[in-house]
Scaffold this active site. Structure first.
Site, PDB file in Angstrom:
ATOM      1  N   PHE A 118       0.878  -1.260  -0.113  1.00 21.86           N
ATOM      2  CA  PHE A 118      -0.019  -0.173  -0.105  1.00 21.86           C
ATOM      3  C   PHE A 118       0.718   1.153   0.049  1.00 21.86           C
ATOM      4  O   PHE A 118       1.743   1.125   0.664  1.00 21.86           O
ATOM      5  CB  PHE A 118      -0.645   0.360   1.231  1.00 21.86           C
ATOM      6  CG  PHE A 118      -1.789  -1.080   1.559  1.00 21.86           C
ATOM      7  CD1 PHE A 118      -3.083  -1.208   1.117  1.00 21.86           C
ATOM      8  CD2 PHE A 118      -1.502  -2.151   2.024  1.00 21.86           C
ATOM      9  CE1 PHE A 118      -3.848  -2.037   1.150  1.00 21.86           C
ATOM     10  CE2 PHE A 118      -2.361  -3.213   2.328  1.00 21.86           C
ATOM     11  CZ  PHE A 118      -3.530  -3.104   1.986  1.00 21.86           C
ATOM     12  N   ASP A 119       0.525   2.073  -0.611  1.00 24.65           N
ATOM     13  CA  ASP A 119       1.021   3.627  -0.483  1.00 24.65           C
ATOM     14  C   ASP A 119       0.352   4.154   0.696  1.00 24.65           C
ATOM     15  O   ASP A 119      -0.653   3.496   1.156  1.00 24.65           O
ATOM     16  CB  ASP A 119       0.808   4.473  -1.768  1.00 24.65           C
ATOM     17  CG  ASP A 119       1.008   5.930  -1.571  1.00 24.65           C
ATOM     18  OD1 ASP A 119       1.873   6.005  -0.742  1.00 24.65           O
ATOM     19  OD2 ASP A 119       0.515   6.739  -2.261  1.00 24.65           O
ATOM     20  N   GLY A 120       0.894   5.365   1.359  1.00 25.19           N
ATOM     21  CA  GLY A 120       0.474   5.897   2.371  1.00 25.19           C
ATOM     22  C   GLY A 120      -0.915   7.000   2.193  1.00 25.19           C
ATOM     23  O   GLY A 120      -1.879   6.586   2.516  1.00 25.19           O
ATOM     24  N   ASP A 145      -2.379   5.948  -5.133  1.00 20.52           N
ATOM     25  CA  ASP A 145      -3.371   7.205  -5.767  1.00 20.52           C
ATOM     26  C   ASP A 145      -2.700   7.690  -6.863  1.00 20.52           C
ATOM     27  O   ASP A 145      -3.553   8.611  -7.572  1.00 20.52           O
ATOM     28  CB  ASP A 145      -3.846   8.223  -4.804  1.00 20.52           C
ATOM     29  CG  ASP A 145      -2.417   8.820  -4.057  1.00 20.52           C
ATOM     30  OD1 ASP A 145      -1.500   8.248  -3.767  1.00 20.52           O
ATOM     31  OD2 ASP A 145      -2.669   9.823  -3.905  1.00 20.52           O
TER      32      ASP A 145
END
Lengths: 243, 384
Positions: free
Chosen positions: B229-231, B348
């Site tokens: 995951f990106d944050g 995102d």
């Protein structure tokens, strides 16, 4: 009723698709006692259905006068004001092999421009041989005979719906058909899709629930008619209509 | 070869170290005998001498959990399988020709798509969970959700059979929006090729991401599900991302210092990480902490020394620490992801998705937050 589509207009050669609706389905008779006699009865569960049927009839006639033979005809049944009589009619319809479907209560009265019919993949997808194993699941021989008879009757209905549906294209059709397999596997669903195709009907939507509750999906789908034949118990659906 | 339930669940190593030669199909024959919905009845009506001759079991709730108890992953047909050829027919010849084409080719299975390795990994985790907790409904449940017309249903089911996927649940909505059905299925994650549908799902509070057909693909683990995951704007809200995009890096650092002790708001994929964490704990409880078949990664442009602290504090406060946290301080994510080899990486920003995809990482775009206004700008890759 729209004067353009009366029963007189329907060809009397027995080829119209006749549906009998109980008066409980058409009007809300439960409020008989509290409403003054002069008031019209509130609309029942069948009301949106009748309007949708009228839409289909009008569209069929709009396409061609020849389609008179394809129209729906609705007959109102009046002698079923008692609950047990209503059930009797439903059971009798089954007994005599008259195909019986359930009428699903429409949450919104908006669904009058499209007639939505939902078929049971569990019933259609089962071969006569496979039906025998329903005995292991608590169904009696009488039930199983009923299912076999129901499937045969359903065939006639499907063939007629298929004929009607082919009159319209995929876009903007006033007839919308779905298949829902509630506890059968994906293979039962595939078999039902092929069976329906063999009968001349390609359904628009298909759902395979593999045992998940069908309530939330039914609530979204909002079908007018549910062809279920008691193979499973659909919550919130009352046996009101026989066709 | 005929599969018996015991063989599927126990006899066959659920997670072989090397892929079996026919792991992507060609073993249909074993399934043909298992059709029909009753354990005891198949369409070929073979006399039943064995007690149970089904590899799949629908009823009973053990193998197919109630959606509300499961971690439900909804995948579209275009991410599960490769459908470029079919899409082309649809775009060039219209819906009627497309449906005819699909019916004519319904005995030709579709090839695996971008979500396929992820789904296989979910199934591998499931078979381990079933062994450890035979009665539990806390499993991944994969639902095929497509706005395809039911005409295509037979081909999709044939394809599922061909690849031996454990997918029994699907809805084909014949053109109408599938978003309502995602809620009915209690969807924890929705993967689709249609960015608009993904945005609709996100707007309804459902974790969702867009997947693309990768040009090249690296081998991924068959023994361990890896999710990265990106944050910001993925696990967390886009609050800090907004400061960075509007006022630059200096203001961003200032903002993060000032808010170091304030937790970040949750982002669209937080719930999915939570669901993974819940299943991980089930493995830990059975002594599988070190060889847990689920591994999670945080891969962020934040730096460990400064702005990363707030991210870690937030995850800790949520009780959702990832197994690994990688603070790249603005370095490109592609090379790091190439080492991790996740089954899916969520970000995102399209820039990072493209960077990851170039190196063969399966990346999924979460079209959420402020970055969507700044798509494709290289400057977004600064150290944070």
């Amino acid at each position: 009723m729209d004067p353009k589509v009366t029963s007189a207009q329907i060809e009397k050669d027995g080829s119209a698709l006749v549906m009998a609706v109980s008066c409980h389905g058409m009007f809300d008779l439960d409020s008989c006692n509290v409403q003054p006699d002069s008031c019209a009865l509130p609309k029942g569960a069948a009301f949106a259905f009748i309007k949708a049927v009228q839409t289909v009839n009008q569209r069929l006639l709009g396409l061609s006068e020849k389609n008179k033979t394809l129209l729906f005809e609705v007959v109102l049944l009046g002698k079923d004001c008692e609950e047990h009589i209503k059930l009797n009619i439903f059971d009798s319809a089954k007994h005599y092999g008259v195909p019986a479907a359930l009428l699903y209560q429409q949450a919104e009265q908006q669904a009058i421009n499209r007639l939505k019919v939902l078929f049971s993949g569990d019933l259609i997808g089962l071969s006569a041989d496979s039906m025998v194993c329903l005995k292991d699941r608590g169904f009696t021989d009488v039930h199983i005979q009923n299912f076999k008879a129901a499937k045969e009757c359903l065939r006639e209905f499907v063939v007629r719906i298929g004929e009607m549906k082919r009159m319209f294209g995929h876009e903007g059709s006033p007839l919308h058909t779905s298949l829902m397999t509630v506890w059968g596997s994906r293979d039962v669903c595939a078999s039902a899709l092929k069976t329906l195709r063999g009968w001349g009907l390609d359904v628009d939507e298909a759902f395979c629930l593999a045992g998940a509750t069908c309530g939330p999906i039914l609530a979204l789908l909002q079908p007018h008619i549910v062809w279920d034949n008691g193979l499973h118990n659909l919550k919130g659906v009352a046996p009101l209509l026989s066709s | 070869m005929t599969l018996y339930p015991g063989q599927v669940m126990k006899g066959q190593n659920p997670m072989p170290l090397t892929p079996p030669p026919n792991s992507n199909g060609d073993s249909n024959d074993s399934w043909d005998e298992n059709k029909g919905f009753c354990e005891s009845v198949g369409p070929t009506k073979k006399p039943q001498t064995e007690p149970v001759r089904r590899a799949r079991k629908v009823e009973g709730g053990i193998f197919f959990p109630k959606p509300e108890n499961a971690v439900t992953i909804a995948v579209s047909s275009r991410v599960l399988f490769r459908t470029e050829k079919e899409q082309k027919v649809f775009e060039e010849k219209g819906v009627e020709e497309y449906l005819n084409y699909q019916v004519q080719h319904e005995n030709e299975p579709l090839a695996p798509g971008p979500a396929f390795p992820f789904v296989k990994a979910l199934e591998a985790v499931n078979s381990q969970l079933r062994e450890l907790y035979p009665e539990s409904e806390e499993l991944f449940d994969i639902v095929l959700v497509t706005y395809n017309h039911a005409h295509v249903g037979v081909r999709l089911i044939n394809t599922i059979n061909h690849h031996n996927l454990f997918i029994e649940r699907f809805c084909m909505t014949g053109g109408s929006s599938p978003i309502g059905y995602l809620k009915a299925w209690h969807t924890n994650l929705y993967l689709s090729a249609d960015a608009e549908k993904v945005q609709e799902a996100l707007a309804e509070g459902i974790a969702a991401a867009t997947m693309f057909m990768p040009e090249k693909q690296v081998e991924v683990s068959e023994t361990q599900l890896r999710v990265a995951f990106d944050g910001d704007a993925v696990l967390f809200s886009d609050e800090s991302e907004r400061i960075f995009k509007a006022h630059g890096l200096d203001k961003f650092f200032e903002h993060e210092r000032e808010n170091e002790h304030t937790l970040l708001e949750h982002g669209p994929l937080k719930g999915f990480l939570e669901a993974l964490g819940k299943l991980q704990k089930k493995f830990y409880a059975k002594g599988h902490r070190l060889n847990c078949p689920i591994r999670t990664y945080l891969v962020t442009a934040r730096s460990a020394a400064s702005s990363g602290i707030r991210a870690l504090k937030t995850l800790r406060a949520w009780g959702l620490e990832t197994d690994e946290a990688l603070f790249l301080a603005g370095a490109p994510k592609g090379p790091m992801l190439e080492k991790i080899r996740p089954h899916i990486y969520f970000d995102d920003q399209m820039f990072h998705i493209e960077g990851a995809a170039e190196r063969g990482t399966i990346a999924a775009h979460v079209p959420y937050g402020i970055a969507q206004m700044y798509s494709h700008r290289k400057s977004t890759n600064s150290a944070k």
